[in-house]
Design an enzyme around this catalytic site. Structure first.
Site, PDB file in Angstrom:
ATOM      1  N   GLY A  17       0.832  -1.200   0.000  1.00 59.90           N
ATOM      2  CA  GLY A  17       0.000   0.000   0.000  1.00 59.90           C
ATOM      3  C   GLY A  17       0.860   1.241   0.000  1.00 59.90           C
ATOM      4  O   GLY A  17       2.020   1.208   0.399  1.00 59.90           O
TER       5      GLY A  17
ATOM      6  N   GLY B  10       0.458   5.802   0.119  1.00 63.08           N
ATOM      7  CA  GLY B  10      -0.367   7.002   0.203  1.00 63.08           C
ATOM      8  C   GLY B  10       0.502   8.199   0.501  1.00 63.08           C
ATOM      9  O   GLY B  10       1.732   8.099   0.523  1.00 63.08           O
TER      10      GLY B  10
ATOM     11  N   PHE C  34       0.933   9.494   3.230  1.00 63.08           N
ATOM     12  CA  PHE C  34       1.602   9.278   4.511  1.00 63.08           C
ATOM     13  C   PHE C  34       2.925   8.528   4.368  1.00 63.08           C
ATOM     14  O   PHE C  34       3.809   8.610   5.206  1.00 63.08           O
ATOM     15  CB  PHE C  34       0.694   8.480   5.447  1.00 63.08           C
ATOM     16  CG  PHE C  34       0.366   7.097   4.917  1.00 63.08           C
ATOM     17  CD1 PHE C  34       1.201   6.025   5.146  1.00 63.08           C
ATOM     18  CD2 PHE C  34      -0.786   6.901   4.163  1.00 63.08           C
ATOM     19  CE1 PHE C  34       0.903   4.761   4.652  1.00 63.08           C
ATOM     20  CE2 PHE C  34      -1.091   5.645   3.658  1.00 63.08           C
ATOM     21  CZ  PHE C  34      -0.240   4.575   3.906  1.00 63.08           C
ATOM     22  N   GLY C  35       3.075   7.724   3.305  1.00 58.57           N
ATOM     23  CA  GLY C  35       4.236   6.860   3.139  1.00 58.57           C
ATOM     24  C   GLY C  35       3.836   5.549   2.507  1.00 58.57           C
ATOM     25  O   GLY C  35       3.107   5.525   1.522  1.00 58.57           O
TER      26      GLY C  35
ATOM     27  N   VAL D 299       2.889   1.055   3.144  1.00 58.39           N
ATOM     28  CA  VAL D 299       2.582  -0.078   4.009  1.00 58.39           C
ATOM     29  C   VAL D 299       3.324  -1.287   3.462  1.00 58.39           C
ATOM     30  O   VAL D 299       3.233  -1.595   2.271  1.00 58.39           O
ATOM     31  CB  VAL D 299       1.070  -0.371   4.069  1.00 58.39           C
ATOM     32  CG1 VAL D 299       0.803  -1.591   4.948  1.00 58.39           C
ATOM     33  CG2 VAL D 299       0.310   0.836   4.595  1.00 58.39           C
TER      34      VAL D 299
ATOM     35  N   LYS E  35       3.096   0.084   8.765  1.00 59.37           N
ATOM     36  CA  LYS E  35       2.832   1.393   8.163  1.00 59.37           C
ATOM     37  C   LYS E  35       4.052   2.278   8.411  1.00 59.37           C
ATOM     38  O   LYS E  35       4.412   2.544   9.558  1.00 59.37           O
ATOM     39  CB  LYS E  35       1.581   2.003   8.801  1.00 59.37           C
ATOM     40  CG  LYS E  35       1.066   3.281   8.172  1.00 59.37           C
ATOM     41  CD  LYS E  35      -0.237   3.693   8.851  1.00 59.37           C
ATOM     42  CE  LYS E  35      -0.831   4.958   8.278  1.00 59.37           C
ATOM     43  NZ  LYS E  35      -2.099   5.333   8.952  1.00 59.37           N
TER      44      LYS E  35
ATOM     45  N   ASP F 184     -13.555   8.548   8.640  1.00 54.44           N
ATOM     46  CA  ASP F 184     -13.072   8.152   7.314  1.00 54.44           C
ATOM     47  C   ASP F 184     -13.588   6.765   6.932  1.00 54.44           C
ATOM     48  O   ASP F 184     -12.828   5.924   6.444  1.00 54.44           O
ATOM     49  CB  ASP F 184     -11.532   8.172   7.305  1.00 54.44           C
ATOM     50  CG  ASP F 184     -10.949   8.286   5.888  1.00 54.44           C
ATOM     51  OD1 ASP F 184     -11.703   8.643   4.957  1.00 54.44           O
ATOM     52  OD2 ASP F 184      -9.742   8.010   5.732  1.00 54.44           O
TER      53      ASP F 184
END
Length: 307
Positions: free
Chosen positions: A28, A30, A32-33, A35, A50, A144
């Site tokens: 994953g 995003g 944010f960084g 996964v 994460k 969310d």
């Protein structure tokens, strides 16, 4: 810090104070960084790590606070993701979670290729209601709820088992500030859109919207234009109440008052009025998109979508 993907590689070992995690693959990504799917070297257990960029670390403290509260429970019992630990490795901040199979959006696209039947959706709804009830008891609003944030534990089971993940936008319900923009476009509850006081009930709205999406295999409301989103809400559900419109901080972003034979009344702005007032062009209704005029119209979705 340099981009996460430029420094971390497959096979690299991430070291916490007590555990070594070997990166198996990246699953994953995003803002944010990333996964990473990792193996715990001492037990061969697979986990999800994460890995956060620097710019998101300071925003992580509230998420950790929420996760700590959740971990006091049995996350399995309440359909919430299990959090293992936080650690710093080199210049990275890492959060370790149980590894789940795939999210509902991936499941729809890769496993089903179509919408879900009601008998498939019903157990998902029940499990998510249990999760939201527990979050409410802890005084937490998730903010969310969407298919990307509901993970399947095992897609091979006859009855799908799911868990709610990603508490990056969660916050204590007691600290909510009305007028703040929350929730993804399309999933946004009316009270958030209008700038009214809100409660954990906005998560229930997000859940209802998500379940409709599973049934439709598309978004119930448009997600690329807030004007079309509000237009669809009004068409499906009717106008907000007089009190809601009077006290909403953002009411005049979408609605105006005008005189008629009964006095002053509210109406939805035209696309041209919305564009002029907000200096954001309202998009056209997509020609491919069926127009529903009430939730009862969803009874005929199989005909409209040819499924």
């Amino acid at each position: 810090m340099a981009a996460v993907e430029s420094q971390l590689i497959l096979g690299q070992v991430l070291q916490s104070s007590s555990t070594q995690y070997t990166i198996i693959e990246f699953i994953g990504e995003g803002a944010f960084g990333k996964v990473a799917k990792c193996q715990v070297n001492s037990t061969s257990e697979l986990v999800a790590v994460k890995i956060l960029k620097d710019t998101f670390v300071q925003d992580m403290e509230e998420e950790l606070s929420m996760l700590s509260k959740i971990n006091l429970l049995d996350p399995d019992q309440f359909n919430l993701v299990k959090f293992h630990e936080r650690f710093e490795y080199s210049s990275y901040t890492c959060l370790v979670f149980e590894l789940l199979e795939m999210n509902l959006l991936q499941f729809l696209k890769t496993k089903l290729g179509s919408s879900m039947y009601v008998n498939q959706i019903r157990p998902i709804a029940k499990q998510m209601l249990v999760a939201l009830q527990r979050l409410q008891s802890l005084g937490i609003t998730h903010n969310d709820i969407k298919p990307d944030n509901v993970m399947l534990v095992n897609t091979e089971e006859d009855t799908l088992q799911v868990k709610l993940i990603d508490f990056g936008l969660a916050h204590p319900s007691s600290s909510t500030t009305h007028g703040k923009w929350l929730q993804p476009m399309g999933y946004r509850a009316p009270e958030v859109c209008l700038g009214l006081p809100f409660t954990e009930a906005i998560d229930m709205w997000g859940l209802g919207y998500m379940l409709a999406n599973l049934y439709l295999n598309t978004n119930l409301f448009p997600v690329s234009c807030e004007y079309l989103m509000m237009k669809a809400m009004v068409e499906y559900l009717g106008m907000p109440s007089e009190d809601q419109l009077l006290f909403g901080m953002h009411t005049k972003r979408f609605f105006c008052q005008e005189a008629d034979e009964f006095g002053l009344g509210w109406r939805l702005l035209t696309p041209e009025e919305y564009s002029e007032i907000n200096r954001v062009k309202a998009k056209e209704w997509p020609p491919w998109r069926p127009h529903f005029f009430s939730l009862d119209d969803l009874l005929y979705v199989s005909i409209l979508y040819n499924i």
